[in-house]
Design a protein around this motif. Structure first.
Motif, PDB file in Angstrom:
ATOM      1  N   GLY A  30       0.796  -1.224   0.000  1.00  0.00           N
ATOM      2  CA  GLY A  30       0.000   0.000   0.000  1.00  0.00           C
ATOM      3  C   GLY A  30       0.820   1.260   0.000  1.00  0.00           C
ATOM      4  O   GLY A  30       0.361   2.306  -0.476  1.00  0.00           O
ATOM      5  N   SER A  31       2.051   1.192   0.520  1.00  0.00           N
ATOM      6  CA  SER A  31       2.897   2.385   0.526  1.00  0.00           C
ATOM      7  C   SER A  31       3.214   2.847  -0.891  1.00  0.00           C
ATOM      8  O   SER A  31       3.256   4.057  -1.165  1.00  0.00           O
ATOM      9  CB  SER A  31       4.185   2.089   1.293  1.00  0.00           C
ATOM     10  N   HIS A  32       3.419   1.923  -1.802  1.00  0.00           N
ATOM     11  CA  HIS A  32       3.700   2.290  -3.198  1.00  0.00           C
ATOM     12  C   HIS A  32       2.484   2.955  -3.847  1.00  0.00           C
ATOM     13  O   HIS A  32       2.624   3.872  -4.652  1.00  0.00           O
ATOM     14  CB  HIS A  32       4.104   1.050  -3.984  1.00  0.00           C
ATOM     15  N   VAL A  33       1.293   2.494  -3.492  1.00  0.00           N
ATOM     16  CA  VAL A  33       0.074   3.092  -4.050  1.00  0.00           C
ATOM     17  C   VAL A  33      -0.090   4.523  -3.561  1.00  0.00           C
ATOM     18  O   VAL A  33      -0.454   5.423  -4.332  1.00  0.00           O
ATOM     19  CB  VAL A  33      -1.148   2.232  -3.676  1.00  0.00           C
ATOM     20  N   LEU A  34       0.175   4.754  -2.280  1.00  0.00           N
ATOM     21  CA  LEU A  34       0.070   6.112  -1.747  1.00  0.00           C
ATOM     22  C   LEU A  34       1.074   7.048  -2.414  1.00  0.00           C
ATOM     23  O   LEU A  34       0.748   8.200  -2.715  1.00  0.00           O
ATOM     24  CB  LEU A  34       0.298   6.092  -0.239  1.00  0.00           C
ATOM     25  N   ARG A  35       2.270   6.579  -2.666  1.00  0.00           N
ATOM     26  CA  ARG A  35       3.266   7.426  -3.332  1.00  0.00           C
ATOM     27  C   ARG A  35       2.855   7.744  -4.761  1.00  0.00           C
ATOM     28  O   ARG A  35       3.025   8.872  -5.232  1.00  0.00           O
ATOM     29  CB  ARG A  35       4.626   6.736  -3.295  1.00  0.00           C
ATOM     30  N   SER A  93       5.378  13.726 -12.869  1.00  0.00           N
ATOM     31  CA  SER A  93       5.150  12.756 -13.934  1.00  0.00           C
ATOM     32  C   SER A  93       5.669  11.392 -13.504  1.00  0.00           C
ATOM     33  O   SER A  93       6.821  11.241 -13.109  1.00  0.00           O
ATOM     34  CB  SER A  93       5.855  13.207 -15.221  1.00  0.00           C
ATOM     35  N   ILE A  94       4.804  10.385 -13.587  1.00  0.00           N
ATOM     36  CA  ILE A  94       5.193   9.017 -13.227  1.00  0.00           C
ATOM     37  C   ILE A  94       5.051   8.104 -14.431  1.00  0.00           C
ATOM     38  O   ILE A  94       4.890   6.896 -14.289  1.00  0.00           O
ATOM     39  CB  ILE A  94       4.352   8.477 -12.062  1.00  0.00           C
ATOM     40  N   GLN A  95       5.107   8.674 -15.619  1.00  0.00           N
ATOM     41  CA  GLN A  95       4.940   7.858 -16.808  1.00  0.00           C
ATOM     42  C   GLN A  95       6.132   6.943 -17.000  1.00  0.00           C
ATOM     43  O   GLN A  95       7.275   7.340 -16.800  1.00  0.00           O
ATOM     44  CB  GLN A  95       4.768   8.738 -18.058  1.00  0.00           C
ATOM     45  N   LEU A  97       9.115   3.904  -7.435  1.00  0.00           N
ATOM     46  CA  LEU A  97       7.721   3.572  -7.185  1.00  0.00           C
ATOM     47  C   LEU A  97       7.484   2.078  -7.200  1.00  0.00           C
ATOM     48  O   LEU A  97       6.390   1.626  -6.874  1.00  0.00           O
ATOM     49  CB  LEU A  97       6.818   4.251  -8.229  1.00  0.00           C
ATOM     50  N   ARG A  98       8.470   1.319  -7.596  1.00  0.00           N
ATOM     51  CA  ARG A  98       8.410  -0.133  -7.536  1.00  0.00           C
ATOM     52  C   ARG A  98       9.659  -0.641  -6.833  1.00  0.00           C
ATOM     53  O   ARG A  98      10.746  -0.126  -7.036  1.00  0.00           O
ATOM     54  CB  ARG A  98       8.309  -0.755  -8.935  1.00  0.00           C
ATOM     55  N   SER A  99       9.487  -1.636  -6.002  1.00  0.00           N
ATOM     56  CA  SER A  99      10.599  -2.163  -5.240  1.00  0.00           C
ATOM     57  C   SER A  99      11.509  -2.997  -6.134  1.00  0.00           C
ATOM     58  O   SER A  99      11.152  -3.373  -7.253  1.00  0.00           O
ATOM     59  CB  SER A  99      10.082  -3.016  -4.076  1.00  0.00           C
ATOM     60  N   SER A 104       9.817   4.863   4.768  1.00  0.00           N
ATOM     61  CA  SER A 104      10.783   5.937   4.547  1.00  0.00           C
ATOM     62  C   SER A 104      10.650   6.597   3.165  1.00  0.00           C
ATOM     63  O   SER A 104      10.709   7.830   3.076  1.00  0.00           O
ATOM     64  CB  SER A 104      12.204   5.396   4.739  1.00  0.00           C
ATOM     65  N   PRO A 105      10.478   5.860   2.049  1.00  0.00           N
ATOM     66  CA  PRO A 105      10.288   6.554   0.764  1.00  0.00           C
ATOM     67  C   PRO A 105       9.050   7.441   0.736  1.00  0.00           C
ATOM     68  O   PRO A 105       9.071   8.517   0.136  1.00  0.00           O
ATOM     69  CB  PRO A 105      10.182   5.393  -0.239  1.00  0.00           C
TER      70      PRO A 105
END
Length: 882
Positions: free
Chosen positions: A297-302, A312-314, A330-332, A396-397
């Protein structure tokens, strides 16, 4: 006492013990178990695991079997209310094997069509086409027709209809769903996201569905831009030089015209979908807090915060990493490895719109929602909560992104504005109320965070965005007089480098003096990041003429001391070993000991006196050297060496860190040329003995240029992919911001000698893969006379030049046909018409731009009557459509 005889039957398990505890609780309750509606169910649960064989209990054990027979389910299905494994893996059910096979076959067909040249009409492709349509309008007749790829995607969506939740949570189909989302137009994409509404809380915490939610947000971002961008926005973005900052606000956004209303319902716009996703995740404060520390869920919030703030997260549909700095990480790493192993193979024709510099338009609704979401995530978090998140590898991220969002709004050097901010809370009031004591006032947590592999990232970002006075105070309190250990620490050296880039001239002078004493240890540990940061900061401060020369000389001495090189030596040696030693990140003595074997081989071969060997193959006389090992090493260090042009630099002899350090040194100014004395007329009298001229000074960029000029040959460096960048940077002088009599930014005399040396050896490297780029840089940096000399050299050694596989890229620029035919005037005109390719240079300022290219659109300010008439008109249009 005889041992207890164990009853026959099943061995009691943990489930049996749990059931016994439940039975005791039910017996102690006030209401009888038999009278409750759930008594039969509990009785079944108690009797399912163990069935006694005594005759008294036989009748009671038959009833559960009769009830189970009515339901048609075995007893083990109804055991307890504990969550099962299927509830975590597939909360909405499992996908049929036939549908999996169909999707896999359809995806393979998509790859084949893209390899044949078909391109999907995705939201990213539409945004790129809209941007290019400003300059080159084209007919859309061919685009309106649905090709085979579009029909295949439509058929795939039809098979996925009603099964979006199942497919998003499956480990095999979720990867295909992600890839398909990156190829969908805006309308079917919004339909897919609308089908997931109401379940984003469950999907965000799922291992595979969380990546599908991220793909939805990444593809909805260009859809939002297409909804709100006007024609002037694309024109401003096209003509913007560097693409940073925000364009002028637009008042064209008056209503959400992208909303579709028909008999099936209301299809929300991309903007409304993003707002609803944020509202759904933030509706439950406990859920939102748990997402911060959730592995998925942390990645979704970011991703959601990046979309709301305009970062831009393209990313390409085939890649697992984002394209820009705002959406990085945004991805581990584990997710990236999983995708490379199991993700569907991308086609040769990837998405046409995957560009790093795309227009991003966000309305004021999303921008204000980002501020509200940040406050909801923090929820008045104290110092302990913030510091606990900083040490958590998952949270942390997200904390770093929250710090960036807050720092963008507080872009000021006033420490009073930072009071109560996230940075101030993380530093425990170090910004607003700095401590006034000595070492006793040091915070234990900050001391530990300097060396922590996780918390050091958040601390580095906090010190980078905090006011400069805070950075200087932190350096004096925690770093000064401890650089010998912190500069070589794997985590702390990054924080020290960040602080060095924010010091002023006087503080930097003291820091460089301390670094000079311990710089050799940094080279031995292969950590020269702090030395690189000091050089970069001096480059930024060179605009001040009064302190430029002292700082440049100080940092030059630090570099020489780090690599154990003496500038005041014989003319033959000089600074010859500076460039090879810095490239290899080794001291002078260590470089000769490690990479000096090829330098003595020629001498042994020329003498023809090889060392005698015994029957065992070992060289004789090896023990005699042990008596004078120190003398031999000193002779080896002082012995002159040479390098053959055919020598190829190994990987360890050319490091990226060493190349970057040399390029930073080349941006420094150098010593100014001494003024020429006027010519004296002797009128036939004997010339008096002239005083010996002092040796020319060498510091700053002159260090690297003198070292390059002293090398026996530059061809091995021109053929190396890492070292060639040093030669390319040496040909282009840095822009001189000020004119001074003490320093020289251009160093034209040294660069002219270097160009002549490279021109003489041009046939040896212009046909190489990396040497051809150096030849291009040489061609565009010299004058017309030297260009004509280059053409003559190429014509004279045409046989050697044409052997290189990449020589054609360079010789096409020379216009050899015109020169060979004797048309010198036409050749000069053709050469003058050539323009050097534009290279994006880094900004001289040390501030990093944290904002993407964002154009805010705001609603038009209208009166109550006008607003009411517009609302009535919208209602009439909606009713007319129904």
């Amino acid at each position: 006492m005889p041992p207890k005889v164990r009853q026959r039957g099943k061995k009691p398990s943990k489930v049996r013990k749990l059931q016994q505890e439940q039975e005791e609780e039910h017996k102690e309750s006030v209401q009888p178990v038999a009278s409750s509606s759930s008594s039969s169910t509990n009785h079944i649960q108690l009797q399912a695991d163990y069935i006694p064989l005594s005759g008294d209990d036989a009748p009671s054990s038959t009833a559960p079997h009769q009830e189970n027979g009515d339901d048609g389910q075995p007893n083990w299905v109804k055991l307890g209310d504990r969550p099962s494994k299927a509830e975590h893996e597939a909360p909405f059910g499992y996908v049929d094997a036939e549908l999996k096979a169909y999707l896999r076959a359809g995806w393979d067909r998509v790859i084949e069509l893209e390899a044949q040249g078909y391109a999907a009409k995705s939201t990213l492709t539409a945004l790129t086409a809209a941007s290019s349509a400003v300059a080159q309008p084209s007919s859309r007749a061919a685009d309106e027709e649905d090709d085979e790829l579009a029909l295949l995607l439509q058929a795939t969506l039809k098979e996925m209809d009603g099964k979006e939740l199942l497919l998003s949570t499956d480990p095999d189909t979720s990867l295909i769903v992600e890839a398909i989302l990156h190829r969908l137009p805006a309308k079917p994409l919004r339909v897919f996201v609308d089908r997931l509404a109401g379940n984003f809380a469950v999907l965000a915490k799922h291992r595979f569905a969380s990546h599908v939610v991220q793909a939805c947000l990444a593809t909805l971002q260009p859809a939002v831009t297409l909804e709100h961008a006007a024609q002037e926005h694309f024109q401003q973005h096209t003509h913007r030089a560097n693409g940073n900052g925000k364009a002028a606000a637009s008042s064209a956004y008056a209503s959400d015209t992208a909303t579709i209303v028909n008999e099936d319902g209301i299809l929300r716009s991309a903007t409304q979908l993003i707002l609803d996703i944020a509202e759904e995740l933030a509706s439950d404060q406990q859920l939102l807090t748990s997402l911060v520390t959730d592995a998925f869920g942390s990645h979704v919030l970011r991703s959601l915060l990046c979309v709301l703030t305009g970062r831009s997260i393209q990313a390409e549909p085939s890649s697992g990493t984002a394209a820009t700095a705002g959406g990085s990480d945004l991805r581990s790493r584990r997710s990236a490895k999983f995708r490379t192993r199991k993700a569907p193979a991308p086609g040769s024709a990837a998405a046409a719109g995957s560009s790093d510099d795309l227009l991003v338009v966000i309305p004021d609704l999303l921008f204000s929602r980002a501020t509200t979401l940040r406050k909801e995530i923090l929820n008045d978090a104290g110092v302990d909560v913030v510091r606990r998140w900083a040490t958590d590898a998952v949270a942390s991220p997200l904390l770093q992104l929250l710090i960036e969002v807050e720092a963008d709004s507080l872009n000021s050097e006033d420490a009073s504005q930072w009071k109560g901010s996230l940075v101030d809370s993380f530093l425990n009031g170090f910004v607003s109320t700095p401590p006034t004591g000595e070492e006793a006032q040091k915070d234990v947590y900050l001391e530990t965070s300097l060396r922590d592999s996780v918390a050091s990232h958040a601390l580095q970002l906090a010190l980078e965005r905090a006011p400069s006075s805070t950075a200087s105070r932190f350096f004096d309190t925690y770093i000064r007089s401890r650089m010998a250990k912190l500069c070589v620490h794997p985590a702390a050296n990054h924080i020290v480098a960040t602080l060095l880039r924010r010091l002023d001239g006087a503080e930097l002078q003291t820091a460089i003096a301390e670094m000079t004493k311990v710089a050799s240890g940094m080279v031995k540990e292969q950590m020269v990041g702090c030395l690189q940061a000091a050089v970069d900061r001096v480059v930024q401060l060179c605009a001040a003429e009064s302190e430029a020369k002292d700082l440049v000389q100080a940092v030059s001495d630090a570099v020489l001391a780090a690599f154990r090189i003496k500038s005041q030596s014989t003319e033959e040696e000089g600074l010859k070993l500076l460039v090879p030693a810095v490239l290899a990140l080794k001291t002078r003595k260590a470089y000769l000991h490690t990479f000096g074997a090829h330098l003595k081989k020629e001498e042994r071969d020329a003498d023809g006196k090889g060392r005698k060997r015994g029957r065992d193959g070992k060289a004789k006389g090896g023990k005699k050297k042990s008596k004078s090992a120190a003398e031999g090493s000193d002779q080896e260090e002082e012995a002159p060496w040479s390098m053959d042009a055919s020598y190829e630099l190994p990987t360890g002899e050319a490091t990226v860190q060493g190349s970057l350090l040399l390029q930073s040194l080349l941006r420094l100014p150098g010593p100014a040329a001494p003024p020429r004395a006027p010519a004296k007329r002797t009128f036939g009298r004997p010339v008096p003995a002239s005083t010996p001229t002092p040796a020319p000074e060498s510091w700053g960029s002159a260090l690297v240029l003198d070292s390059l000029l002293a090398l026996p040959t530059l061809v091995p460096f021109a053929r190396n992919p890492t070292a060639v960048h040093v030669l390319i940077s040496s040909l282009v002088p840095p822009p001189s911001s000020t004119t001074s009599s003490a320093v020289d930014y251009v160093q034209s005399a040294r660069r002219r000698k270097l160009s002549s040396s490279l021109t003489a050896a041009l046939p040896s490297y212009c046909g190489d893969k990396y040497g051809s780029r150096l030849a291009d840089a040489l061609w565009f940096s010299v004058d017309g006379f030297t260009k004509e000399k280059i053409v003559k050299t190429v014509i004279e050694h045409d046989a050697e030049v044409l052997k290189g596989p990449y020589a054609g890229y360079f010789t096409n620029k020379l216009q050899l046909q015109l020169y060979r035919k004797g048309k010198v005037r036409e050749w000069n005109e053709a050469v003058k018409a050539q323009k050097a390719p534009e290279v994006k240079k880094e900004e001289a300022s040390g501030e990093r731009m944290h904002k993407a290219v964002v154009v805010e659109t705001k609603r038009a300010k209208v009166g109550k009557k006008e607003r009411g008439s517009k609302v009535d008109g919208e209602l009439d249009s909606i009713l007319g459509q129904i």
